[in-house]
Design a protein around this motif. Structure first.
Motif: not given
Length: 478
Positions: A267-273, A279-286
């Motif tokens: 989704d990198i490049g497909k979603e604005a955020f 991706v790294s921070y999302f993995l960290f949060g999960l």
């Protein structure tokens, strides 16, 4: 000269008094709920984070509910907050996502995961997160193969515990869950297990976001930076690899065949955020969510069961029946067997009811909300607290661990009076994942191992659930 000094001092006092008056009496197009805003900026935060040596509702809430009722105002870490312990209002408002309220992250959490503006990213962002999490942690993937993977990891870990003289259950469960979450998220076990680093990480969420040595928040940031360095390496390796991660990298035996990391990187490049950093921070949060909350549930369930031989015996008998009815003795735990674990689910529900790991669910009002003659102003934080979990009018003898109470619990009663995973559209997407992991752990424990309580197990709230002196057991094979 002396007159000018007195005049200056008088003006200073007048300004301070005016500021205190403004802080204590915020503007509102109606009547604010009763309560105190405490001191400027600090508010009543220190009263909230005091340790209470009981599993009961934290005194911060019980004292104010007794004084002001089920709805009161306060200030926590510089934010104006209305706290609600009214189950009907909480149930209603959590159904009004994006109409009356929106999701809100504590400032300390937003800073810990870097997204200082995450509270302003809109409903689409949160719906995206929920969608991708459910796709890999939801019912179908759990049913297909995840439960069997959990069984392998947990059984291997418990076997290692038998070699230790003592096991601090919470401390040792964190790295086990880190391995499970890593397997689901990135298709492999990371070379460096950061489970111990993430242990008690949530304590940092209940502090002021002050960054200087010695503070809990500072220590959390140090742990976060170490974890992120490892996760960035994984992301970089995946981006360079066509099929497998470099064997000399941060992870080994990784596959990119449909795992969570492949999905969100796509989704990198497909979603604005969506960026490499996201991706790294999302993995960290999960990883935090998958280790901290489930390890606390497992530890508390073990404590309650060891303190309640009758419940432990009922649980053991249920899992012995599962093994007895299994056609292939060598087969692993099936989804049908998981769904047959009636008493196991009672144990999990009762543990979650008593645990109340987080003090409440946070939302931010997007319009003035009128309730019982009071107005909650737009932009204020609403904290819906599940004191109902320990309400003697709903749960008889509420501080007693009694899994059998759930046998006759009606669905409607449960919907309003049991919210361990939140409510409304923002109910935790990983709730079934958590339940399966805990159920598999309990299955392996009572089927193959024996836990003997050695020391510890005292529970406190600050206001998060804490094990003051750990909970140490001796693990042996049956």
């Amino acid at each position: 000269m002396e007159q000018w000094w007195y005049l200056g001092f008088s003006v200073f006092i007048a300004l301070v008094w005016a500021s205190l008056g403004k802080w204590s009496n915020p503007k509102c197009k109606g009547t604010l709920p009763p309560g105190s805003m405490g001191f400027p900026l600090i508010g009543e935060t220190f009263s909230l984070i005091l340790t209470s040596n009981s599993i009961d509702v934290h005194p911060f809430f019980t004292q104010r509910i007794k004084r002001y009722g089920s709805l009161f105002k306060t200030s926590i870490a510089g934010r104006a907050v209305v706290v609600s312990s009214d189950p009907d209002f909480n149930h209603f408002v959590l159904q009004q996502e994006e109409k009356l309220v929106e999701f809100y992250y504590m400032d300390s959490l937003a800073k810990l995961v870097h997204y200082d503006n995450m509270n302003n990213m809109g409903g689409y962002f949160h719906r995206y997160i929920r969608r991708v999490v459910l796709a890999h942690f939801g019912h179908e993937p759990l049913k297909q193969n995840l439960s069997s993977e959990f069984e392998v990891v947990i059984n291997r870990e418990l076997l290692e515990w038998t070699k230790l003289p003592l096991v601090d259950l919470k401390h040792q469960t964190d790295p086990m869950l880190f391995n499970i979450a890593s397997k689901v998220l990135i298709g492999c076990v990371l070379k460096e297990n950061l489970g111990h680093d993430l242990s008690n990480f949530l304590e940092g969420l209940m502090t002021f976001p002050l960054y200087f040595p010695g503070t809990t928040f500072y220590k959390c940031l140090k742990k976060k930076n170490r974890a992120l360095k490892l996760l960035r390496e994984v992301v970089e390796e995946r981006m360079k690899s066509n099929s497998n991660s470099n064997s000399n990298g941060a992870a080994e035996d990784c596959s990119k065949n449909g795992d969570f990391l492949e999905r969100i990187m796509g989704d990198i490049g497909k979603e604005a955020f969506s960026t490499k950093q996201f991706v790294s921070y999302f993995l960290f949060g999960l990883l935090i969510a998958s280790t901290e909350t489930i390890s606390a549930t497992i530890t508390l369930a073990a404590k309650f069961l060891l303190d309640n031989p009758s419940a432990l015996q009922q649980l053991t008998e249920e899992h012995e029946r599962i093994l007895k009815d299994r056609e292939d003795a060598e087969a692993g735990l099936s989804w049908a067997e998981y769904k047959s674990m009636t008493f196991t689910q009672y144990v999990i529900d009762e543990t979650l009811r008593l645990m109340n790991l987080l003090p409440g669910m946070l939302r931010r009002t997007i319009t003035d909300i009128h309730v019982n003659g009071y107005t909650i102003p737009k932009g204020w934080i609403l904290m819906a607290i599940p004191t109902v979990h320990l309400d003697p009018n709903i749960y008889e003898d509420p501080l007693t661990f009694n899994p059998s109470r759930w046998k006759n619990m009606g669905a409607n009663t449960k919907a309003k009076n049991f919210m361990p995973f939140g409510g409304g559209n923002r109910a935790c997407a990983g709730s079934e994942f958590s339940r399966v992991v805990v159920a598999v752990f309990l299955h392996i424990w009572v089927s193959k191992y024996r836990f003997t309580k050695i020391k510890g197990g005292d529970v406190a709230r600050a206001p998060l659930l804490l094990f003051k002196n750990g909970f140490h057991v001796k693990v042996s094979e049956k």
